[in-house]
Design a protein around this motif. Sequence first.
Motif, PDB file in Angstrom:
ATOM      1  N   GLY A  26       5.337  -4.874   5.139  1.00  0.00           N
ATOM      2  CA  GLY A  26       5.357  -3.603   4.428  1.00  0.00           C
ATOM      3  C   GLY A  26       6.625  -2.835   4.759  1.00  0.00           C
ATOM      4  N   THR A  27       6.637  -2.250   5.955  1.00  0.00           N
ATOM      5  CA  THR A  27       7.769  -1.430   6.410  1.00  0.00           C
ATOM      6  C   THR A  27       9.106  -2.154   6.289  1.00  0.00           C
ATOM      7  OG1 THR A  27       6.172  -0.708   8.076  1.00  0.00           O
ATOM      8  CG2 THR A  27       8.411   0.105   8.303  1.00  0.00           C
ATOM      9  N   ASN A  77      -4.203  -3.231  -0.515  1.00  0.00           N
ATOM     10  CA  ASN A  77      -5.382  -2.929   0.313  1.00  0.00           C
ATOM     11  C   ASN A  77      -6.464  -2.176  -0.441  1.00  0.00           C
ATOM     12  OD1 ASN A  77      -2.932  -3.101   2.056  1.00  0.00           O
ATOM     13  ND2 ASN A  77      -4.455  -2.905   3.683  1.00  0.00           N
ATOM     14  N   SER A 105       5.536  -6.498   9.996  1.00  0.00           N
ATOM     15  CA  SER A 105       6.960  -6.169  10.195  1.00  0.00           C
ATOM     16  C   SER A 105       7.419  -6.290  11.648  1.00  0.00           C
ATOM     17  CB  SER A 105       7.250  -4.765   9.678  1.00  0.00           C
ATOM     18  OG  SER A 105       7.114  -4.748   8.279  1.00  0.00           O
ATOM     19  N   LYS A 120       0.840  -1.214   0.000  1.00  0.00           N
ATOM     20  CA  LYS A 120       0.000   0.000   0.000  1.00  0.00           C
ATOM     21  C   LYS A 120       0.869   1.256   0.000  1.00  0.00           C
ATOM     22  CE  LYS A 120      -0.862  -0.363   4.979  1.00  0.00           C
ATOM     23  NZ  LYS A 120      -0.659  -1.760   5.292  1.00  0.00           N
TER      24      LYS A 120
HETATM   25  C1  PLP Z   1       0.055  -2.624   5.833  1.00  0.00           C
HETATM   26  C2  PLP Z   1      -0.326  -4.035   6.120  1.00  0.00           C
HETATM   27  C3  PLP Z   1       0.643  -4.988   6.496  1.00  0.00           C
HETATM   28  C4  PLP Z   1       2.112  -4.679   6.670  1.00  0.00           C
HETATM   29  O1  PLP Z   1       2.339  -3.774   7.697  1.00  0.00           O
HETATM   30  P1  PLP Z   1       3.832  -3.418   8.170  1.00  0.00           P
HETATM   31  O2  PLP Z   1       3.688  -3.164   9.611  1.00  0.00           O
HETATM   32  O3  PLP Z   1       4.249  -2.212   7.400  1.00  0.00           O
HETATM   33  O4  PLP Z   1       4.683  -4.590   7.872  1.00  0.00           O
HETATM   34  C5  PLP Z   1       0.215  -6.292   6.705  1.00  0.00           C
HETATM   35  N1  PLP Z   1      -1.073  -6.657   6.587  1.00  0.00           N
HETATM   36  C6  PLP Z   1      -2.022  -5.768   6.247  1.00  0.00           C
HETATM   37  C7  PLP Z   1      -3.425  -6.237   6.129  1.00  0.00           C
HETATM   38  C8  PLP Z   1      -1.680  -4.441   6.003  1.00  0.00           C
HETATM   39  O5  PLP Z   1      -2.645  -3.563   5.676  1.00  0.00           O
END
Ligand code: PLP
Length: 219
Positions: free
Chosen positions: A209-210, A45, A192, A24
């Motif tokens: 993500g991060t 997302n 993360s 995202k």
């Molecule tokens: C953004 C997101 C993640 C990843 O989040 P991070 O903390 O950046 O790794 C995982 N699952 C969902 C459903 C997300 O929206």
Amino acid sequence: MIYEDVKNLFKEIPPNVEILAAAKGQSAEKILQAVEAGIKLIGENYIQEAQQAHNIVGGRARWHFIGHLQKNKVKKAVQIFDMIETVDSLEIAVDIDKECGEIGKIMPVLIEINCAQEPQKYGAMPDKAPALIEAISKLEHMKIQGLMTMGPASKDAQRMQQYFAKTRQLYDKIKGLGIKDVEMRYLSMGMSDSYKIAIKEGANIIRLGTKIFGKRDSE
Ligand SMILES: *Cc1c(COP(=O)(O)O)cnc(C)c1O
């Protein structure tokens, strides 16, 4: 340094665990860098964002929907995605089934579990999940392949562990029920700051993500 970070992740993560890049807010260029470093699963997302990235990156990865799916986005979603990880009601499942029927697709899905039973959160309540799965399993154009959970919004590792373990127990329980046309093959949990605990508790898809892309601009 997306490329290096992803390469290092692959050294750290057991080979049976798939790394999904939660993309995202990321450009198609960054997503491509992750794919070039070996990422095979992209999580999105938002449908509009997913469509733009998908137009460029396309079949070089598999696309999982990990956001909350709204009824009016289902038609687009079933065209783009290879899996929907966040099915949490019979209503949305029926919509997905109908749109997949229109295009002759069978959609692999995970059932999202609200493992800490937080009232403001999406996901099926654990005690309602078996009946929901039984009902969804009868739909022709979708195939349940496991469970997904976000876990509680918590920095407390012990608390996270407890709820990941609970989700794993539910996963095993559902597997044991042997519901026709239901596979318990994927357990998607851990982000993360919690993926290590999630892997210990049996996750085989982790959503990062991060850790892959760095901190998001919007935060
Ligand atoms: C953004 C997101 C993640 C990843 O989040 P991070 O903390 O950046 O790794 C995982 N699952 C969902 C459903 C997300 O929206």
